[in-house]
Design an enzyme around this catalytic site. Structure first.
Site, PDB file in Angstrom:
ATOM      1  CG  HIS A 117      -2.069  -0.930   1.124  1.00  0.00           C
ATOM      2  ND1 HIS A 117      -3.376  -0.596   1.381  1.00  0.00           N
ATOM      3  CD2 HIS A 117      -2.080  -2.251   0.829  1.00  0.00           C
ATOM      4  CE1 HIS A 117      -4.139  -1.667   1.261  1.00  0.00           C
ATOM      5  NE2 HIS A 117      -3.372  -2.676   0.924  1.00  0.00           N
ATOM      6  CB  ILE A 121      12.883   0.143   8.423  1.00  0.00           C
ATOM      7  CG1 ILE A 121      12.745   1.603   8.855  1.00  0.00           C
ATOM      8  CG2 ILE A 121      12.435  -0.797   9.545  1.00  0.00           C
ATOM      9  CD1 ILE A 121      13.427   1.938  10.156  1.00  0.00           C
ATOM     10  CE1 TYR A 154      -5.117   6.254   4.590  1.00  0.00           C
ATOM     11  CE2 TYR A 154      -6.252   8.051   5.700  1.00  0.00           C
ATOM     12  CZ  TYR A 154      -6.054   6.697   5.509  1.00  0.00           C
ATOM     13  OH  TYR A 154      -6.783   5.788   6.239  1.00  0.00           O
TER      14      TYR A 154
END
Length: 439
Positions: A8, A135, A382
């Site tokens: 996403h 990460i 978003y």
């Protein structure tokens, strides 16, 4: 370099660029180790929330992680941007529950919390970790949940006084006890008419119009049994009209299945699926600190009715509770005390893309007087390139980046720029909305 995590990315910044680039895909780094004794988990950066929730459920039916709702969302991207879910009002964001991390910096060093220092550790928990390094894994603090939780849903249309209930929801939901969370989903739908397939009706003047209405669903969960929820809601929010038939008692892992659109009786292994719904869309976000007037909500509904059913989605997510107790500067995510709720708006762009973009930008403009200002806020996860972008070559000024940076981070943007200048002054890790160093 583009760094793609578990799943996403609204603007595709982790896998698309307008200049030549290298894609670093973390999909094979997805191991998860859950320790139920210490209530912690080490999660590699390619794992999804569904994989994390599944592994926690294998070890305990009273532990959970306050991550997002959709199972196919990547743990790393969600956490590094803040990350809210059904436990936000009880335990805060995903970023609020990070204990440690392993990161590769611009010099190729592998660092943990101690060796990276508290400033960089602060920045990657809500400031977008891809601005600072790669990460490798997160150490997460798990939260305690009861063996039985209650999920509920009440659906009304605008002809069934849904707008009045929504108007009341704005002030009630943020002040409910922390064990209750409630979201509202507003969608344009076709009316249930006698003739199957009927798409038009005549108004009182004999004019033909689309047979559309707006469905408003009040969706939520309660960390406890149905009886306790009904008693609470009848006292605090009787306008909702919640009854036993609207409620379902399930285990916490079953609630995770339900919110990811599986059935409560489905196998938890469904959460391991990495197949997501792939639709082209444009999304925007806003935060509200004062209730929108009834007139303002009526105007919003009129704009929703302009869209075709199935093309749009509008979501209100209540804050309050634990979100009010955490300082704006505790993490880069600043939308804390005083925020009533967050708004998410989306439109599908397949088909007539131009009209879809015009519609959502018109909706965003309409909401201007009703949402936060100075600055008008937005949610990093978003991401929205309409807010502003960096120069493709990386030579972005602080002033230029502030146009979008202040919206995501408010005053925390300044500290993020300082951290970036210290740990990556050459701006090796960059994209259209990455934190720039001082030039």
């Amino acid at each position: 370099m583009r760094i793609r995590g578990g799943g996403h990315d609204y603007e595709g910044l982790s896998y698309v660029a307008q200049v030549p680039f290298l894609l670093l895909d973390m999909i094979n780094l997805r191991s998860i180790h859950v320790d139920p004794v210490t209530a912690t988990a080490w999660v590699q950066s390619g794992a999804t929330l569904g994989e994390l929730y599944y592994e926690i459920a294998q070890k305990s039916n009273t532990l959970a992680f306050p991550g997002g709702i959709w199972s196919t969302v990547g743990v790393s991207g969600l956490t590094s941007g803040g990350g809210y879910g059904v436990l936000r009002r009880k335990y805060g964001l995903a970023a609020d529950n990070v204990l440690d991390a392993r990161l590769i910096d611009a010099n190729g060093r592998i660092l943990d919390r101690k060796s990276m220092g508290e400033d960089l550790f602060w920045a990657i928990r809500g400031g977008g970790a891809s601005s600072f390094g790669v990460i490798l894994s997160w150490k997460l603090k798990l939260s305690y949940v009861p063996k039985i939780v209650t999920v509920f849903q009440v659906e009304r249309t605008i002809e069934q006084n849904a707008i009045e209930v929504l108007h009341r929801w704005q002030t009630v939901a943020p002040k409910l006890p922390k064990d209750v969370e409630m979201r509202v989903v507003a969608n344009t739908i076709w009316k249930n008419l006698p003739n199957e397939g009927q798409k038009t009706v005549q108004d009182d003047s004999g004019n033909t119009q689309d047979a559309k209405t707006v469905s408003i669903r009040f969706i939520g969960s309660f960390l406890g049994q149905r009886k306790g929820l009904l008693s609470l809601m009848n006292k605090k929010f009787p306008e909702l009209g919640l009854v036993a038939e609207n409620c379902t008692e399930v285990s916490y892992i079953q609630s995770a299945l339900l919110f990811s659109l599986f059935s409560a009786g489905a196998s938890p292994t469904n959460l391991l699926s990495r197949t997501a719904y792939k639709i082209p869309f444009k999304a925007k976000s806003d935060f509200v600190d004062k209730p929108i007037s009834r007139q303002g909500l009526d105007g919003l509904i009129k704009i929703l009715l302009q869209a075709s059913p199935g093309r749009t989605n509008f979501l209100f997510t209540s804050f309050g509770g634990r979100m009010d107790e955490i300082s704006e500067s505790a993490t880069p995510f600043p939308h804390r005390a005083g925020t009533l709720y967050m708004m998410y708006m989306r439109v599908r762009t397949d088909g007539d893309t131009s009209s879809a973009m015009k519609w959502i930008r018109g909706l965003y403009k309409y909401l201007t007087p009703y949402v936060t200002n100075s600055p008008r806020a937005a949610y990093l996860n978003y991401n929205d390139l309409d807010l502003g972008v960096n120069n493709p070559q990386g030579s972005t000024s602080y002033k230029q980046a502030s146009k979008w940076g202040k919206k995501y981070f408010k005053n925390n943007f300044d500290r993020l720029v300082i951290v970036k200048s210290n740990v990556d002054p050459g701006n090796f890790f960059r994209h259209e909305q990455s934190i720039p160093p001082f030039s």
